[in-house]
Design an enzyme around this catalytic site. Structure first.
Site, mmCIF file in Angstrom:
data_model
loop_
_atom_site.group_PDB
_atom_site.id
_atom_site.type_symbol
_atom_site.label_atom_id
_atom_site.label_comp_id
_atom_site.label_asym_id
_atom_site.label_seq_id
_atom_site.Cartn_x
_atom_site.Cartn_y
_atom_site.Cartn_z
ATOM 1 N N SER A 58 0.078 4.208 3.144
ATOM 2 C CA SER A 58 0.193 3.726 4.523
ATOM 3 C C SER A 58 1.546 3.061 4.735
ATOM 4 O O SER A 58 1.965 2.217 3.935
ATOM 5 C CB SER A 58 -0.918 2.717 4.848
ATOM 6 O OG SER A 58 -0.708 2.180 6.142
ATOM 7 N N VAL A 63 5.188 -1.634 -0.074
ATOM 8 C CA VAL A 63 5.872 -0.656 -0.927
ATOM 9 C C VAL A 63 6.173 0.620 -0.145
ATOM 10 O O VAL A 63 7.261 1.185 -0.246
ATOM 11 C CB VAL A 63 5.063 -0.360 -2.216
ATOM 12 C CG1 VAL A 63 5.745 0.706 -3.052
ATOM 13 C CG2 VAL A 63 4.891 -1.638 -3.031
ATOM 14 N N CYS A 64 5.225 1.077 0.671
ATOM 15 C CA CYS A 64 5.452 2.283 1.483
ATOM 16 C C CYS A 64 6.579 2.048 2.486
ATOM 17 O O CYS A 64 7.417 2.926 2.706
ATOM 18 C CB CYS A 64 4.174 2.677 2.219
ATOM 19 S SG CYS A 64 2.785 3.058 1.132
ATOM 20 N N ASP A 65 6.590 0.875 3.077
ATOM 21 C CA ASP A 65 7.641 0.486 4.012
ATOM 22 C C ASP A 65 9.003 0.538 3.313
ATOM 23 O O ASP A 65 9.936 1.178 3.798
ATOM 24 C CB ASP A 65 7.328 -0.929 4.528
ATOM 25 C CG ASP A 65 8.393 -1.488 5.451
ATOM 26 O OD1 ASP A 65 8.091 -1.677 6.637
ATOM 27 O OD2 ASP A 65 9.524 -1.757 4.986
#
Length: 171
Positions: A58, A63-65
């Site tokens: 997501s 971390v995805c950001d």
């Protein structure tokens, strides 16, 4: 559908991936996801391009950001023949909002929320969560996978240098 256990963990807990194991040398399997403008997008839409396909759980997680922002920064150094896609189960509206807030313009975010078509085709759908595992695939102009990284711990980042080197070798 094939199930593979223990390849990834979330906070140390083993997860089950649904779909086949994709390896370097395999033809990239077709899929259909949804763009931020709610139109269908297929792998074949990128024919002739080198692709970095980053799957993330997501965009609304740290971390995805961070990963998507790093790929966005790197995109400028790769040239116009390389396209970076980030695919998640986030709704297209949320992806569009996130991209606007983060200033991400060089990475195309795509949603797999409808049918998990990408997740199942590339073997990165987490059965227990119906989210995508953190993984990166580099696909050459002919649609052949040249690099695969399934990140063992979902909360860890991929090896950016190896991903970018793999893409640069194809340009």
């Amino acid at each position: 559908m094939q199930e593979r256990k223990g390849l990834v963990t979330l906070q140390g807990n083993p997860m089950t991936l649904i779909g086949p194991e994709i390896k370097a040398g395999d033809s990239a399997p077709g899929f259909e996801v949804t763009s931020n403008s709610l139109t269908p997008v297929k792998l074949s839409d990128y024919k002739g391009k080198v692709l970095i396909i980053s799957s993330v759980p997501s965009l609304d997680t740290p971390v995805c950001d961070m990963e998507t922002r790093k790929f966005n920064q790197a995109a400028g150094s790769l040239g116009g023949d390389v396209k970076i896609l980030t695919i998640s189960m986030d709704l297209p509206f949320a992806q569009k909002r996130w991209c606007g807030a983060a200033g991400v313009e060089a990475v195309e975010t795509l949603s797999d929320h409808k049918a998990a078509s990408f997740g199942e085709a590339f073997g990165v759908l987490i059965k227990e969560l119906r989210l995508l595992a953190r993984a990166v695939f580099v696909v050459d102009r002919q649609g052949v996978v040249s690099y695969v990284e399934i990140v063992k711990e979902v909360a860890d980042e991929p090896d950016y240098d190896k991903v970018l080197d793999a893409a640069r070798k194809l340009v």
